[in-house]
Design an enzyme around this catalytic site. Structure first.
Site, PDB file in Angstrom:
ATOM      1  N   GLU A 104       7.806   6.278   0.091  1.00 28.41           N
ATOM      2  CA  GLU A 104       7.029   6.411  -1.151  1.00 28.41           C
ATOM      3  C   GLU A 104       7.753   7.248  -2.199  1.00 28.41           C
ATOM      4  O   GLU A 104       7.678   6.947  -3.393  1.00 28.41           O
ATOM      5  CB  GLU A 104       5.654   7.026  -0.848  1.00 28.41           C
ATOM      6  CG  GLU A 104       4.726   6.135  -0.040  1.00 28.41           C
ATOM      7  CD  GLU A 104       4.935   6.214   1.471  1.00 28.41           C
ATOM      8  OE1 GLU A 104       5.871   6.918   1.922  1.00 28.41           O
ATOM      9  OE2 GLU A 104       4.177   5.578   2.211  1.00 28.41           O
ATOM     10  N   HIS A 119      -7.028   8.530   6.017  1.00 30.45           N
ATOM     11  CA  HIS A 119      -7.068   7.170   5.465  1.00 30.45           C
ATOM     12  C   HIS A 119      -8.402   6.876   4.785  1.00 30.45           C
ATOM     13  O   HIS A 119      -8.772   5.719   4.621  1.00 30.45           O
ATOM     14  CB  HIS A 119      -6.836   6.127   6.562  1.00 30.45           C
ATOM     15  CG  HIS A 119      -5.448   6.114   7.111  1.00 30.45           C
ATOM     16  ND1 HIS A 119      -4.980   7.091   7.951  1.00 30.45           N
ATOM     17  CD2 HIS A 119      -4.414   5.252   6.932  1.00 30.45           C
ATOM     18  CE1 HIS A 119      -3.717   6.828   8.276  1.00 30.45           C
ATOM     19  NE2 HIS A 119      -3.350   5.720   7.663  1.00 30.45           N
TER      20      HIS A 119
END
Lengths: 329, 337
Positions: free
Chosen positions: B63, B132
């Protein structure tokens, strides 16, 4: 590939500009900071990272580049900015935090941005690498000419961004070159105590790209050793990692007592200052005459003096201008 | 009026992306699993077939590298749309977001633009655990230089994404997993609505009054809007008239719209699936009070996620999440005062 005499004069001239700029900043920075050092005082407030000693890394690489090529630099950006052609007056005004600076005083010395010559930098270690990779991707996607160069210090080679961007650049075969300026010190921590390999260029192998190690802090050697990487990037053959052994003649920042340096190291570095060494080589090889050299010194000093005058005489920004340019127009 | 189709948010997003890519060759998408898979949450489905691997780029799981690359590409004239699969992953790449993407316009004194979109999923409620399931709206909204938007339905999702892609500033586009219309994440039927086939954009920074009322103003975003609408529907039976405002954007925040509504109702509830403290609810309260501290007939209330990591166990997570029941309870107690 050897540099032409014209290229050697260009490199020498830009090294002189950079060095003289650093010398002048060193003096001006201390105005108002004596006898008690307070970073916030004086005409140039904030941290100041000088790049004297590292000039060959800037000119040896940037001599291959044009305006359209993109360079991202580090928190120690002056020599690279100069070699990339950033406007001297606007850069100096930015360092002084003036309205006429590159970004009207919003960036400062660690955040120099000049869109006209595709120059940017980041004050965070290794974080110029992603934008350079993205610029290279942009050129590839747009089928536009131009390559990207990311300058980092050797300390950045232990950052996640280093490893991620090398992999990405390699897997996408992007026109980008990573330049490590290895001055042996991450602030006060020696490379030998922080890095698992003696040469960061060896790490290129892990990412399937050429790794080049340049052992001498010499513009000619750097020019020659980087030529193939530039050519490879321009041809679409992908990235290269280049490591240059260089020397940080000053501390990490101004005010750094440098007590961590082993005895004799500083003296040794100063003895091998790349600028007098290069000057002597150019004189010995009749690339310049003594008269030309004196004229050049005078000319470059004048350029810097003009930039300093411009910066000093420029207005401070109005405080409320701080509110502008958070978003694009 | 052009033809409309009933779409999920996922399909509305894909439609916006496809239309913008057809119009502007500088738009491209990169991120994890966005190509052949079509995005874990379906928002790039079908694009790979039409545009190919050059413009729909699967990235390595890096990322920092690909969001940083988005910044560089945006500053060089492209319009990258970058998928950060779960917003929770921002931690590994935050420097690229808040120090590069969000600051480079400012550092360049406005000479460079950063026309970049980060799409990221938010929200929990399906026992995916504490790494998450977060929303983190306020984390991004707190740091200057990025616009932050979160649509609650497909029509808004398409119009806001188109606006985000065309914006010359960076935009964080947060889509709630429970609203995506992916069956396996549970589906909120009201998020699936009529979407014009033609391309259109909605103004970033404009809130919407979804239903008008006179007794209580409920302000929310994303999933919370649907909880509020259900509560409003139930409360009608008790003759309580609720006004529901969908913020759509957190940055810029449409403070005026909220103030006008609270002026009318004198009562305010903020519903936010993000953490309770230092967040959206506090910001909205402050914005109203700064305007007029006498505006409230009763103290405002907030229904937010408590200041705890999100637990895995179903009863614990469901207990902690905002819900229609909590909103109804708050409205009833508020109305009694």
């Amino acid at each position: 590939m050897l540099p032409t005499n014209e290229q050697r004069r260009w490199m020498y001239r830009n090294m002189l500009i950079s060095r003289y700029m650093e010398e002048r900043i060193e003096t001006i920075y201390m105005e108002g900071k004596k006898p008690i050092f307070n970073m916030a005082n004086g005409p140039i407030p904030g941290e100041m990272h000088l790049s004297n000693g590292q000039e060959p890394c800037a000119v040896g690489v940037c001599c291959h580049l044009g305006t359209e090529d993109i360079v991202t630099a580090t928190h120690r950006p002056h020599h690279i900015a100069i070699a990339k052609g950033v406007d001297l007056k606007k850069m100096m005004a930015e360092i002084f935090g003036k309205k006429t600076g590159l970004s009207g005083g919003r960036g400062g010395h660690m955040h120099l941005f000049d869109k006209d010559v595709n120059f940017a930098c980041s004050g965070i270690i290794a974080q110029g690498m992603g934008p350079a990779v993205g610029a290279a991707l942009s050129r590839k996607l747009q089928r536009k000419s131009g390559i990207a160069i990311a300058y980092i210090g050797e300390g950045a080679a232990n950052q996640g961004a280093f490893h991620e961007t090398l992999n990405l650049a390699s897997v996408w075969k992007l026109p980008v070159i990573f330049i490590i300026e290895d001055n042996d010190w991450g602030i006060s921590v020696a490379k030998s105590t922080s890095t698992s390999v003696s040469k960061n260029s060896d790490r290129a192998a892990a990412y399937g790209m050429p790794g080049i190690f340049i052992k001498d802090n010499c513009p000619d050697q750097i020019f020659s050793a980087t030529a193939a990487a530039v050519e490879q990037a321009r041809c679409g053959d992908g990235p290269t990692l280049i490591e240059i052994k260089t020397s940080r003649l000053a501390g990490h920042f101004m005010g750094d007592a440098e007590d961590y340096r082993p005895k004799g190291e500083k003296e040794n570095l100063l003895k091998n200052d790349p600028i007098p060494t290069y000057r002597q080589a150019l004189l010995d090889e009749d690339v310049i005459t003594i008269e030309e050299d004196s004229a050049l010194v005078q000319e470059t000093q004048q350029l810097i003096e003009d930039a300093i005058t411009f910066a000093r005489e420029s207005d401070e920004p109005a405080p409320e201008e701080a509110l502008e340019h958070v978003f694009a127009h | 009026m052009s033809a409309t189709n009933k779409l999920t948010i996922a399909r509305a997003m894909a439609e916006s992306l496809a239309q913008e890519m057809r119009t502007d060759p500088n738009v491209f998408i990169m991120g994890e699993d966005i190509a052949q898979l079509g995005g874990v949450f379906g928002n790039t489905r079908g694009l790979y077939t039409e545009f190919g691997e050059e413009r729909i780029r699967d990235t390595p799981i890096s990322e920092t590298a690909f969001i940083g690359a988005g910044v560089g590409a945006a500053m060089d004239g492209m319009r990258p749309v970058v998928e950060l699969m779960f917003v929770d992953f921002f931690g590994v790449c935050f420097d690229a977001i808040y120090n590069l993407m969000a600051k480079n316009i400012y550092f360049s004194g406005g000479h460079s633009n950063v026309p970049m979109v980060i799409m990221a999923s938010t929200g929990g409620g399906y026992s995916d655990g504490g790494q998450h399931s977060q929303c983190l709206y306020a984390t991004f909204a707190h740091l200057p230089g990025m616009k932050v938007i979160a649509p609650s339905n497909a029509y808004d999702a398409k119009g806001l994404l188109t606006a985000a892609i065309r914006d010359n500033s960076p935009v964080i586009y947060l889509f709630h997993k429970g609203l995506q219309g992916m069956g396996w994440l549970g589906t909120e039927p009201a998020a699936i609505n009529q979407v014009p086939e033609e391309n259109y954009q909605l103004e970033i920074g404009k809130a919407k009054t979804v239903i008008s009322g006179t007794d209580i103003t409920i302000v929310s975003i994303g999933m919370g809007v649907h909880h509020a609408l259900k509560a409003a529907h139930e409360l009608q039976k008790d003759d309580i008239s609720i006004e529901v405002i969908d913020l759509c954007s957190l940055v810029p925040l449409d403070r005026q719209h909220i103030i006008e509504s609270v002026n009318k109702t004198g009562r305010l509830i903020v519903v936010d699936e993000d953490y309770h403290s230092y967040g959206m609810s506090g910001e909205i309260f402050a914005s109203v009070i700064e305007h007029d501290h006498t505006i409230f007939k009763t103290p405002p209330q907030r229904i937010t996620y408590p200041d705890i990591p999100i637990p895995f166990s179903r009863p614990m997570e469901q207990w902690a999440l905002p819900s229609t029941e909590k909103i109804i309870h708050a409205c009833l107690t508020m109305k009694e005062k």
